[in-house]
Design a protein around this motif. Structure first.
Motif, PDB file in Angstrom:
ATOM      1  N   LEU A 227     -16.260  -7.738 -26.078  1.00 18.06           N
ATOM      2  CA  LEU A 227     -16.769  -8.407 -27.268  1.00 18.06           C
ATOM      3  C   LEU A 227     -15.867  -8.299 -28.490  1.00 18.06           C
ATOM      4  N   ASP A 228     -15.092  -7.240 -28.602  1.00 17.11           N
ATOM      5  CA  ASP A 228     -14.353  -7.004 -29.841  1.00 17.11           C
ATOM      6  C   ASP A 228     -12.836  -7.096 -29.703  1.00 17.11           C
ATOM      7  N   VAL A 229     -12.290  -6.927 -28.519  1.00 23.32           N
ATOM      8  CA  VAL A 229     -10.842  -7.013 -28.323  1.00 23.32           C
ATOM      9  C   VAL A 229     -10.477  -8.474 -28.067  1.00 23.32           C
ATOM     10  N   ARG A 230      -9.505  -8.972 -28.807  1.00 26.27           N
ATOM     11  CA  ARG A 230      -9.094 -10.367 -28.647  1.00 26.27           C
ATOM     12  C   ARG A 230      -8.581 -10.607 -27.226  1.00 26.27           C
ATOM     13  N   GLY A 231      -9.212 -11.533 -26.524  1.00 25.50           N
ATOM     14  CA  GLY A 231      -8.836 -11.862 -25.155  1.00 25.50           C
ATOM     15  C   GLY A 231      -9.334 -10.856 -24.133  1.00 25.50           C
ATOM     16  N   GLY A 232     -10.110  -9.870 -24.551  1.00 23.78           N
ATOM     17  CA  GLY A 232     -10.553  -8.816 -23.650  1.00 23.78           C
ATOM     18  C   GLY A 232     -11.451  -9.307 -22.531  1.00 23.78           C
ATOM     19  N   LEU A 233     -12.387 -10.191 -22.855  1.00 24.76           N
ATOM     20  CA  LEU A 233     -13.281 -10.707 -21.822  1.00 24.76           C
ATOM     21  C   LEU A 233     -12.508 -11.539 -20.803  1.00 24.76           C
ATOM     22  N   LEU A 234     -11.566 -12.329 -21.269  1.00 23.87           N
ATOM     23  CA  LEU A 234     -10.726 -13.117 -20.361  1.00 23.87           C
ATOM     24  C   LEU A 234      -9.936 -12.198 -19.430  1.00 23.87           C
ATOM     25  N   ILE A 235      -9.364 -11.142 -19.964  1.00 24.44           N
ATOM     26  CA  ILE A 235      -8.592 -10.202 -19.148  1.00 24.44           C
ATOM     27  C   ILE A 235      -9.508  -9.506 -18.139  1.00 24.44           C
ATOM     28  N   ARG A 236     -10.709  -9.111 -18.571  1.00 22.27           N
ATOM     29  CA  ARG A 236     -11.656  -8.484 -17.629  1.00 22.27           C
ATOM     30  C   ARG A 236     -12.028  -9.448 -16.514  1.00 22.27           C
TER      31      ARG A 236
ATOM     32  N   LEU B 189      -1.174  -6.044 -14.066  1.00 18.26           N
ATOM     33  CA  LEU B 189      -0.982  -6.461 -15.452  1.00 18.26           C
ATOM     34  C   LEU B 189      -2.291  -6.402 -16.242  1.00 18.26           C
ATOM     35  N   THR B 190      -3.356  -6.953 -15.671  1.00 22.00           N
ATOM     36  CA  THR B 190      -4.636  -6.931 -16.388  1.00 22.00           C
ATOM     37  C   THR B 190      -5.195  -5.521 -16.463  1.00 22.00           C
ATOM     38  N   GLY B 191      -5.016  -4.745 -15.400  1.00 20.43           N
ATOM     39  CA  GLY B 191      -5.480  -3.355 -15.415  1.00 20.43           C
ATOM     40  C   GLY B 191      -4.738  -2.518 -16.444  1.00 20.43           C
ATOM     41  N   GLY B 192      -3.442  -2.769 -16.599  1.00 23.00           N
ATOM     42  CA  GLY B 192      -2.681  -2.067 -17.632  1.00 23.00           C
ATOM     43  C   GLY B 192      -3.192  -2.392 -19.025  1.00 23.00           C
ATOM     44  N   PHE B 193      -3.508  -3.662 -19.263  1.00 25.73           N
ATOM     45  CA  PHE B 193      -4.079  -4.053 -20.553  1.00 25.73           C
ATOM     46  C   PHE B 193      -5.429  -3.363 -20.776  1.00 25.73           C
ATOM     47  N   LEU B 194      -6.274  -3.389 -19.758  1.00 22.16           N
ATOM     48  CA  LEU B 194      -7.605  -2.789 -19.891  1.00 22.16           C
ATOM     49  C   LEU B 194      -7.535  -1.276 -20.080  1.00 22.16           C
ATOM     50  N   ALA B 195      -6.524  -0.644 -19.495  1.00 19.71           N
ATOM     51  CA  ALA B 195      -6.395   0.814 -19.606  1.00 19.71           C
ATOM     52  C   ALA B 195      -6.129   1.257 -21.040  1.00 19.71           C
ATOM     53  N   PHE B 196      -5.514   0.388 -21.837  1.00 17.11           N
ATOM     54  CA  PHE B 196      -5.265   0.738 -23.240  1.00 17.11           C
ATOM     55  C   PHE B 196      -6.557   0.884 -24.039  1.00 17.11           C
ATOM     56  N   PHE B 197      -7.596   0.185 -23.626  1.00 17.50           N
ATOM     57  CA  PHE B 197      -8.836   0.169 -24.399  1.00 17.50           C
ATOM     58  C   PHE B 197      -9.983   0.917 -23.723  1.00 17.50           C
ATOM     59  N   HIS B 198      -9.859   1.189 -22.436  1.00 13.19           N
ATOM     60  CA  HIS B 198     -10.945   1.850 -21.702  1.00 13.19           C
ATOM     61  C   HIS B 198     -10.950   3.348 -21.986  1.00 13.19           C
ATOM     62  N   VAL B 199     -12.139   3.892 -22.158  1.00 17.01           N
ATOM     63  CA  VAL B 199     -12.310   5.331 -22.379  1.00 17.01           C
ATOM     64  C   VAL B 199     -13.043   5.896 -21.160  1.00 17.01           C
ATOM     65  N   PRO B 200     -12.350   6.596 -20.262  1.00 20.92           N
ATOM     66  CA  PRO B 200     -13.011   7.123 -19.064  1.00 20.92           C
ATOM     67  C   PRO B 200     -13.770   8.418 -19.363  1.00 20.92           C
ATOM     68  N   SER B 201     -14.907   8.273 -20.010  1.00 25.24           N
ATOM     69  CA  SER B 201     -15.700   9.442 -20.380  1.00 25.24           C
ATOM     70  C   SER B 201     -17.172   9.124 -20.177  1.00 25.24           C
ATOM     71  N   ASP B 202     -17.922  10.093 -19.685  1.00 26.14           N
ATOM     72  CA  ASP B 202     -19.361   9.887 -19.536  1.00 26.14           C
ATOM     73  C   ASP B 202     -20.144  10.541 -20.672  1.00 26.14           C
ATOM     74  N   GLU B 203     -19.461  10.879 -21.749  1.00 23.46           N
ATOM     75  CA  GLU B 203     -20.118  11.422 -22.930  1.00 23.46           C
ATOM     76  C   GLU B 203     -21.008  10.336 -23.546  1.00 23.46           C
ATOM     77  N   MET B 204     -22.214  10.699 -23.904  1.00 23.78           N
ATOM     78  CA  MET B 204     -23.153   9.740 -24.486  1.00 23.78           C
ATOM     79  C   MET B 204     -22.846   9.549 -25.973  1.00 23.78           C
ATOM     80  N   VAL B 205     -22.676   8.293 -26.376  1.00 25.90           N
ATOM     81  CA  VAL B 205     -22.377   7.954 -27.767  1.00 25.90           C
ATOM     82  C   VAL B 205     -23.269   6.787 -28.185  1.00 25.90           C
TER      83      VAL B 205
END
Length: 180
Positions: free
Chosen positions: A63-72, A21-37
């Motif tokens: 820091l920016d997603v509501r409840g994101g740190l708690l889910i992590r 459940l938590t991994g599914g939530f995190l997958a919506f916001f995670h960007v699996p890229s090693d591109e430097m930004v």
């Protein structure tokens, strides 16, 4: 002793459900890229700092997603409890499944750590591309789930679950996740 082992096995399934459940939530916001930004999030001291897109998304989730740190934190806590519970399960006698689950769990944790691409992962885990870490993480998580489900079904076939055992396993798993 067999009921204790079965209780721990059921708790492992609960920990895995929290991970899914938590991994599914995190997958919506995670960007699996090693591109430097350049970092453009809300944490002012890092603004403009070059980092991988994967690490920037982890900071964004925290820091920016509501409840994101708690889910992590719930995801991290559940993964630690899953590995610790698997070790205890191994010590109580389910060697065949526990060794496989422990190996897959360790690989899933390592690949999940590599998928975030913080500074330490680049130094310790080498320069493996982030999308490969992310793909490995997803594959190992599916394999861990399969091992837990097969083992749980075989345990239940030998000694059927009771409603009290299920309620106790869910209660103890929730208590462990929230108090860890």
């Amino acid at each position: 002793m067999e009921r204790v082992r079965q209780l721990i096995g059921e708790m492992l399934v609960c920990f895995f459900a929290v991970l899914l459940l938590t991994g599914g939530f995190l997958a919506f916001f995670h960007v699996p890229s090693d591109e430097m930004v350049p970092y453009s999030g809300s944490y002012e001291p890092l603004r403009g700092t070059l980092m991988s897109d994967a690490y920037a998304s982890a900071l964004n989730i925290s820091l920016d997603v509501r409840g994101g740190l708690l889910i992590r934190q719930l995801h991290h806590t559940s993964s630690i409890l899953l590995v610790a519970g698997t070790i205890l399960w191994l010590l109580l006698g389910r060697f065949r499944y526990a060794l496989v689950a422990l190996g897959l769990g360790a690989l899933a944790a390592l690949s999940g750590y590599g998928a975030v691409d913080d500074l330490l992962s680049g130094a310790v885990l080498g320069k493996v591309p982030v999308p490969l870490w992310y793909g490995l993480h997803l594959l190992t998580v599916l394999a861990v789930g399969a091992v837990l489900v097969v083992s749980s079904r075989k345990e239940a076939a030998r000694r059927p679950r009771t409603p009290a055992l299920i309620a106790l396993s869910i209660g103890l798993a929730v208590l462990a996740v929230l108090s860890f």
